[in-house]
Design a protein around this motif. Structure first.
Motif, short mmCIF file in Angstrom:
data_model
loop_
_atom_site.label_atom_id
_atom_site.label_comp_id
_atom_site.label_asym_id
_atom_site.label_seq_id
_atom_site.Cartn_x
_atom_site.Cartn_y
_atom_site.Cartn_z
N LEU A 538 -8.99 -15.79 2.34
CA LEU A 538 -9.53 -14.44 2.54
C LEU A 538 -8.91 -13.75 3.74
O LEU A 538 -8.69 -12.53 3.73
N THR A 539 -8.60 -14.52 4.79
CA THR A 539 -7.96 -13.92 5.97
C THR A 539 -6.58 -13.38 5.59
O THR A 539 -6.21 -12.25 5.96
N ASP A 540 -5.79 -14.18 4.86
CA ASP A 540 -4.46 -13.73 4.44
C ASP A 540 -4.55 -12.52 3.51
O ASP A 540 -3.74 -11.58 3.61
N VAL A 541 -5.52 -12.55 2.62
CA VAL A 541 -5.67 -11.44 1.67
C VAL A 541 -6.03 -10.15 2.40
O VAL A 541 -5.47 -9.09 2.14
N GLU A 542 -6.96 -10.23 3.36
CA GLU A 542 -7.39 -9.05 4.10
C GLU A 542 -6.25 -8.49 4.94
O GLU A 542 -6.01 -7.26 4.96
N ALA A 543 -5.53 -9.37 5.62
CA ALA A 543 -4.41 -8.91 6.43
C ALA A 543 -3.32 -8.27 5.57
O ALA A 543 -2.74 -7.23 5.92
N TRP A 544 -3.05 -8.89 4.42
CA TRP A 544 -2.02 -8.35 3.49
C TRP A 544 -2.44 -6.97 2.99
O TRP A 544 -1.63 -6.04 2.93
N ALA A 545 -3.73 -6.81 2.64
CA ALA A 545 -4.21 -5.54 2.10
C ALA A 545 -4.10 -4.41 3.13
O ALA A 545 -3.69 -3.29 2.81
N ILE A 546 -4.45 -4.72 4.37
CA ILE A 546 -4.37 -3.70 5.42
C ILE A 546 -2.91 -3.31 5.65
O ILE A 546 -2.58 -2.11 5.77
N ARG A 547 -2.01 -4.29 5.73
CA ARG A 547 -0.58 -3.98 5.90
C ARG A 547 -0.06 -3.14 4.74
O ARG A 547 0.69 -2.16 4.93
N LYS A 548 -0.46 -3.53 3.53
CA LYS A 548 0.03 -2.85 2.33
C LYS A 548 -0.37 -1.38 2.34
O LYS A 548 0.46 -0.47 2.09
N VAL A 549 -1.66 -1.15 2.66
CA VAL A 549 -2.15 0.24 2.66
C VAL A 549 -1.50 1.04 3.79
O VAL A 549 -1.11 2.21 3.59
N LEU A 550 -1.37 0.46 4.95
CA LEU A 550 -0.74 1.16 6.07
C LEU A 550 0.71 1.55 5.74
O LEU A 550 1.18 2.64 6.11
N ASP A 551 1.42 0.68 5.05
CA ASP A 551 2.79 1.00 4.65
C ASP A 551 2.80 2.19 3.69
O ASP A 551 3.70 3.07 3.73
N GLN A 552 1.80 2.20 2.78
CA GLN A 552 1.76 3.27 1.76
C GLN A 552 1.46 4.63 2.40
O GLN A 552 1.96 5.66 1.93
N VAL A 553 0.65 4.66 3.46
CA VAL A 553 0.26 5.94 4.07
C VAL A 553 1.04 6.19 5.35
O VAL A 553 0.64 7.02 6.17
N GLU A 554 2.15 5.46 5.50
CA GLU A 554 3.03 5.62 6.66
C GLU A 554 2.27 5.45 7.98
O GLU A 554 2.39 6.20 8.93
N TRP A 555 1.40 4.46 7.98
CA TRP A 555 0.66 4.01 9.15
C TRP A 555 -0.29 5.06 9.70
O TRP A 555 -0.57 5.13 10.90
N ASN A 556 -0.83 5.87 8.79
CA ASN A 556 -1.90 6.79 9.16
C ASN A 556 -3.21 6.01 9.04
O ASN A 556 -3.69 5.75 7.94
N VAL A 557 -3.78 5.66 10.20
CA VAL A 557 -4.94 4.78 10.21
C VAL A 557 -6.15 5.43 9.54
O VAL A 557 -6.92 4.77 8.83
N THR A 558 -6.33 6.73 9.73
CA THR A 558 -7.48 7.42 9.12
C THR A 558 -7.40 7.37 7.60
O THR A 558 -8.40 7.08 6.92
N GLN A 559 -6.23 7.66 7.03
CA GLN A 559 -6.07 7.60 5.58
C GLN A 559 -6.23 6.16 5.08
O GLN A 559 -6.82 5.94 4.01
N ALA A 560 -5.71 5.19 5.84
CA ALA A 560 -5.84 3.79 5.42
C ALA A 560 -7.30 3.38 5.38
O ALA A 560 -7.74 2.69 4.46
N ALA A 561 -8.08 3.84 6.36
CA ALA A 561 -9.50 3.50 6.38
C ALA A 561 -10.22 4.08 5.17
O ALA A 561 -11.10 3.44 4.58
#
Length: 584
Positions: A538-561
């Motif tokens: 679960l730790t790996d999955v959560e970290a991967w998901a956050i990285r994946k989303v941040l890459d998609q939104v060009e590291w816009n934290v508000t959009q990723a949230a």
């Protein structure tokens, strides 16, 4: 033919007696004698001195200990000549004509020689017995028995003067009333001056419970910083002789050094156990990142106090290394550093593991055992995984941390240990307190000083230094890491922290080929592919998901949230937790 007897050694009434021709006098312990001897080894009627045919004779009255003239035991009436020395028990009386000067003795008193030999034999035997004493209480008991046997005192007792290492009050013979017999007043004088108090020598006037004794002696057990205790010797029948006092002082002095030896032996034994169990423990805090520098500063500040410390951090971050560094920087660095894993305690033996037990306390208790608190005396006790300590044992631990004495299992004696407690946990103890799984009072007592150890992902810049450190410790020819392998090590999020990094490097050394560690040697570390996490953890999955989303939104934290369905602050905390940073 007038003559006189003069007491030269011991106590007698009168101390000088004028002999008149035609009379016969007796010497002995009974008040009915002409000369009353104050020596318990003298018989009630011991000897007779009489005048016959212009000569003075001395005759033993059938005593067990005998009568001596110039060191020779007499079997029949013996004529006395000017200057002869009469020996009765420990008493010495000189016979002389009143007209002639008393000559100095020209012969060796065999009785004195025998008496001295017996004293030396008793001292030697005590030294042998004391060397085999199992603990301080046993050693003190042997000392008191030796003094009682050799002096014939009415009672001999011991009062402890060392609050940090208490030995219970002891008195022999056991039939006497302890509380009423040992003088606290004389003990205080000995404690203040560090010198003996001997009533017969004018050292103190009669006081409190010793007023009815013929003599009382109190001797300190000397040690650096003040006496360890006071030995009391009381006699109802007669004053103590100077030789008996000297004997007591010699025995007490050896006992004091032996008490110090037993204390040092306990410390060294605990330290030896620690070194055997943790001999591979590196005591170096490696890294020069801001997080590590801040950790070192916190340790330095905490080391200057004796306050309890709670070390918090994830599993594998090196909490024991921090505790060890804290100990080595403290004033207790010359004392033992004892490690106790609270998660490994056996529920039925927790009391024994923490506080020790005595021989015969339970099945298989074949010897005395010092618990962790005794082993850590004068040092530091590190309680690892304190959050796993059973709830029932927490109140006992709290009392010991507060400095209260504790009692080993099966013992009747309380023990106090001078210990600094450092605890560690990877659990949230506040939540455990709320859930009634951890005592709130113990939690507050532990967290006087809190040291948080950062996860490895929070100071990834230290990974190269850690790699170099572990490779040098391994002693292998493979002491280099390729740039590609190092890049992978730095990018990995390390859920197992430094412990996991060490294991990965040991695997690479053992299983890889060639002098340089390559990515293929890193074993189970798999860098996340663009479309899947490193594992289903679960730790790996959560970290991967956050990285994946941040890459998609060009590291816009508000959009990723918004996409992840969590708050912006939560995303920030997760990024910090998993060491997620934007590649530059």
């Amino acid at each position: 033919m007038r003559a006189q007897l003069t007491v030269e050694k011991g106590e007698a009434l009168p101390a000088r007696y004028e002999l008149t021709p035609g009379e016969a006098i007796t010497l002995g312990r009974s008040r009915n004698n002409n000369i009353v001897l104050r020596d318990e080894h003298a018989s009630r009627q011991h000897a007779q001195v009489r005048c016959e045919k212009d000569a003075w004779l001395i005759q033993d009255l059938g005593t067990l200990n005998g009568t001596y003239v110039n060191g020779e035991r007499i079997a029949e009436p013996r004529p006395l000549e000017h200057g002869h020395v009469i020996g009765i028990a420990d008493m010495r009386l000189r016979f002389c004509d009143v007209e002639a000067p008393v000559p100095r003795p020209s012969t060796v008193d065999a009785t004195d020689t025998i008496y001295l030999a017996n004293h030396l034999a008793a001292q030697y035997q005590f030294m042998i017995n004391a060397a085999s004493a199992a603990d301080p209480q046993d050693m003190v008991a042997r000392m008191l028995d030796t003094i009682l046997d050799r002096t014939g005192a009415s009672l001999v007792g011991f009062l402890n003067l060392d609050p940090d290492h208490p030995v219970p009050k002891l008195i022999v013979p056991k039939a006497v009333d302890v509380d009423k017999e040992l003088s606290r007043h004389i003990t205080q004088r000995v404690k203040e001056t560090g010198k003996r108090v001997w009533l017969a020598a004018g050292g103190e006037g009669p006081c409190d419970s010793v007023a009815h004794f013929a003599d009382a002696l109190c001797i300190p057990l000397p040690a650096e910083g003040g006496p360890l205790g006071a030995v009391h010797v009381y006699n109802e029948r007669r004053p103590l002789s100077p030789r008996e006092v000297q004997f007591c002082e010699v025995v007490a002095g050896f006992a004091a050094s032996n008490l110090g030896r037993l204390r040092l032996l306990r410390i060294l034994s605990a330290e030896n156990s620690r070194l055997r169990e943790h001999s591979d423990l590196s005591t170096d805090l490696v890294g020069a990142s801001p997080a590590m520098e801040q950790l070192r500063q916190t340790i330095a500040r905490a080391a200057g106090t004796d306050a309890t410390v709670l070390i918090q951090g994830e599993s594998g971050v090196g909490k024991e290394l921090v505790a060890n560094a804290l100990h080595r920087a403290s004033a207790r660095r010359h004392g033992p550093f004892v490690v106790a894993n609270c998660g490994a305690f056996t529920e039925s033996l927790i009391d024994s593991q923490l506080f020790g037990h005595v021989k015969g306390a339970f099945t298989n208790a074949v010897t005395n055992h010092a618990g962790y608190f005794q082993q850590a005396d004068d040092g530091t006790l590190f309680l690892d995984e304190i959050g796993d300590l059973p709830f029932e044992a927490q109140v006992k631990l709290l009392r010991a941390i507060e400095g209260y004495p504790f009692r080993p299992v099966g013992s009747t004696t309380d023990i106090r240990a001078d210990v600094r407690v450092v605890a560690a946990t990877n659990k949230d103890l506040e939540k455990a307190v709320t859930a009634k799984e951890f005592r709130q009072d113990l939690f507050f007592r532990l967290r006087v000083i809190v040291i948080r150890v950062p996860a490895l992902r929070e100071h990834a810049d230290d990974i190269p230094a850690l790699v170099e450190h572990f490779l040098s410790k391994a002693g292998s020819r493979r002491k280099e890491c390729s740039p590609t392998a190092m890049k992978r090590l730095r990018e990995y999020h390390w859920p197992g922290n430094v412990r996991q990094l060490r294991g990965v490097l040991e695997h690479a050394i053992a299983m890889g080929d060639g002098p340089v560690i390559e990515p293929k040697d890193l074993g189970f570390i798999k860098m996340p592919l663009p479309d899947q996490p490193a594992s289903l953890n679960l730790t790996d999955v959560e970290a991967w998901a956050i990285r994946k989303v941040l890459d998609q939104v060009e590291w816009n934290v508000t959009q990723a949230a918004h996409i992840l369905g969590i708050g912006r602050d939560t995303v920030g905390k997760k990024m910090q937790q998993y060491g997620i940073v934007k590649a530059t």
